[in-house]
Design a protein around this motif. Sequence first.
Motif, PDB file in Angstrom:
ATOM      1  N   ALA A   1       1.227  -1.444   0.310  1.00 60.00           N
ATOM      2  CA  ALA A   1      -0.289   0.534   0.014  1.00 60.00           C
ATOM      3  C   ALA A   1       1.490   1.629   0.002  1.00 60.00           C
ATOM      4  O   ALA A   1       0.399   2.309  -0.669  1.00 60.00           O
ATOM      5  CB  ALA A   1      -1.056   0.251   1.029  1.00 60.00           C
ATOM      6  N   ALA A   2       1.581   1.268   0.617  1.00 56.16           N
ATOM      7  CA  ALA A   2       2.773   2.356   0.813  1.00 56.16           C
ATOM      8  C   ALA A   2       4.205   2.100   0.376  1.00 56.16           C
ATOM      9  O   ALA A   2       4.413   0.808   0.664  1.00 56.16           O
ATOM     10  CB  ALA A   2       2.450   2.783   2.034  1.00 56.16           C
ATOM     11  N   CYS A   3       4.788   3.506   0.003  1.00 53.34           N
ATOM     12  CA  CYS A   3       5.997   3.235  -0.202  1.00 53.34           C
ATOM     13  C   CYS A   3       6.860   2.732   1.079  1.00 53.34           C
ATOM     14  O   CYS A   3       6.574   3.499   2.362  1.00 53.34           O
ATOM     15  CB  CYS A   3       6.272   4.619  -1.324  1.00 53.34           C
ATOM     16  N   THR A   4       7.588   1.767   0.722  1.00 48.80           N
ATOM     17  CA  THR A   4       8.815   1.654   2.348  1.00 48.80           C
ATOM     18  C   THR A   4      10.220   2.826   2.283  1.00 48.80           C
ATOM     19  O   THR A   4      11.309   2.406   2.984  1.00 48.80           O
ATOM     20  CB  THR A   4       9.344   0.401   2.167  1.00 48.80           C
ATOM     21  N   ALA A   5      10.195   3.483   1.497  1.00 57.77           N
ATOM     22  CA  ALA A   5      11.542   4.086   0.492  1.00 57.77           C
ATOM     23  C   ALA A   5      11.969   5.159   2.265  1.00 57.77           C
ATOM     24  O   ALA A   5      10.694   5.456   2.499  1.00 57.77           O
ATOM     25  CB  ALA A   5      11.758   4.852  -0.598  1.00 57.77           C
ATOM     26  N   VAL A   6      12.903   5.533   3.042  1.00 54.52           N
ATOM     27  CA  VAL A   6      13.512   6.530   3.838  1.00 54.52           C
ATOM     28  C   VAL A   6      14.496   6.736   3.091  1.00 54.52           C
ATOM     29  O   VAL A   6      15.543   6.845   2.511  1.00 54.52           O
ATOM     30  CB  VAL A   6      13.549   5.593   5.170  1.00 54.52           C
ATOM     31  N   ASP A   7      13.858   8.391   3.216  1.00 48.99           N
ATOM     32  CA  ASP A   7      15.331   9.194   2.432  1.00 48.99           C
ATOM     33  C   ASP A   7      15.812  10.126   3.557  1.00 48.99           C
ATOM     34  O   ASP A   7      15.071  10.644   4.587  1.00 48.99           O
ATOM     35  CB  ASP A   7      14.936   9.800   1.278  1.00 48.99           C
ATOM     36  N   GLU A   8      16.538  11.360   3.286  1.00 49.62           N
ATOM     37  CA  GLU A   8      16.403  13.129   4.121  1.00 49.62           C
ATOM     38  C   GLU A   8      15.431  12.995   4.370  1.00 49.62           C
ATOM     39  O   GLU A   8      15.461  14.350   5.578  1.00 49.62           O
ATOM     40  CB  GLU A   8      17.532  13.798   2.888  1.00 49.62           C
ATOM     41  N   LEU A   9      13.861  12.952   4.255  1.00 49.07           N
ATOM     42  CA  LEU A   9      13.617  13.412   4.530  1.00 49.07           C
ATOM     43  C   LEU A   9      11.885  12.571   5.214  1.00 49.07           C
ATOM     44  O   LEU A   9      10.976  13.113   5.956  1.00 49.07           O
ATOM     45  CB  LEU A   9      12.180  13.770   3.112  1.00 49.07           C
ATOM     46  N   GLY A  10      12.805  11.131   5.600  1.00 50.24           N
ATOM     47  CA  GLY A  10      12.573  10.613   6.624  1.00 50.24           C
ATOM     48  C   GLY A  10      10.938   9.990   5.543  1.00 50.24           C
ATOM     49  O   GLY A  10      11.657   9.308   4.230  1.00 50.24           O
ATOM     50  N   ALA A  11      10.250   8.941   6.192  1.00 48.78           N
ATOM     51  CA  ALA A  11       9.543   8.178   6.044  1.00 48.78           C
ATOM     52  C   ALA A  11       8.678   8.789   4.552  1.00 48.78           C
ATOM     53  O   ALA A  11       7.287   9.151   4.933  1.00 48.78           O
ATOM     54  CB  ALA A  11       8.618   6.841   6.470  1.00 48.78           C
ATOM     55  N   CYS A  12       8.542   7.715   3.483  1.00 48.36           N
ATOM     56  CA  CYS A  12       7.617   8.280   2.734  1.00 48.36           C
ATOM     57  C   CYS A  12       6.190   7.617   2.611  1.00 48.36           C
ATOM     58  O   CYS A  12       6.441   6.375   2.847  1.00 48.36           O
ATOM     59  CB  CYS A  12       8.424   7.606   1.143  1.00 48.36           C
ATOM     60  N   SER A  13       5.574   8.088   2.449  1.00 41.75           N
ATOM     61  CA  SER A  13       4.242   7.875   2.675  1.00 41.75           C
ATOM     62  C   SER A  13       3.434   7.999   1.328  1.00 41.75           C
ATOM     63  O   SER A  13       1.945   7.160   1.630  1.00 41.75           O
ATOM     64  CB  SER A  13       3.351   8.736   3.488  1.00 41.75           C
ATOM     65  N   ALA A  14       3.532   8.345   0.239  1.00 39.27           N
ATOM     66  CA  ALA A  14       3.416   7.823  -0.770  1.00 39.27           C
ATOM     67  C   ALA A  14       3.479   6.521  -1.704  1.00 39.27           C
ATOM     68  O   ALA A  14       3.522   5.047  -0.689  1.00 39.27           O
ATOM     69  CB  ALA A  14       3.929   7.884  -2.128  1.00 39.27           C
ATOM     70  N   PRO A  15       1.939   6.384  -1.980  1.00 33.09           N
ATOM     71  CA  PRO A  15       1.555   4.755  -2.558  1.00 33.09           C
ATOM     72  C   PRO A  15       2.882   3.806  -3.274  1.00 33.09           C
ATOM     73  O   PRO A  15       3.412   4.951  -4.434  1.00 33.09           O
ATOM     74  CB  PRO A  15       0.083   5.619  -3.817  1.00 33.09           C
TER      75      PRO A  15
END
Length: 189
Positions: free
Chosen positions: A6-20
């Motif tokens: 359901a949600a992107c599992t990436a974590v970058d300099e902005l934090g956890a991604c909440s995009a689908p």
Amino acid sequence: MATDAAACTAVDELGACSAPAEPGAPLALCTTHLLAAYDWVAREQGVTDVLPGACPVCGSRVGVHFPSGWTCAVCEWRLGDVPDLDVLPARVDVVYYVRWRDRVKIGTSSNPRQRLAVIPHDEVLAFERGGRLLEQRRHAQFAASRYPGGEWFAFDAPIAALVAELAAGVDDPWQRYDRWRSEELARRA
């Protein structure tokens, strides 16, 4: 191995991604993070684009852009190098078939030793004499087996049949390529 998370599992300099996450992607990543991953990988493989000027060796306008500079996509001349037209090597374009795990890459090169040195593979299956047009025909022929966004295909029965046909009577694909180069040199002499 595709996921429909359901949600992107990436974590970058902005934090956890909440995009689908992109449906059907091999990893639970949104489109933005899939493109970031592609750009990161492409820096090593290069990106095919229009050369800043025609290749002085073969006249092609298509090149591959690497962080270190440009090469011609047809003859692999490096932009900025001055070609010595008297000592150019024999040019033999080939479509190569390399296996990596359960996949086959169908690509083309006039310098397969250099090209395959940077492509992960377990085995060189076969060479077929021809250039980009033949490669494009093979990509269209095996489109149903193609993994999205690249030159990798499932090593299924139709591809295995073509590889077997190309490799028939050939113990080492490199010997066939060397013979083609030798024949080309003999034609030039």
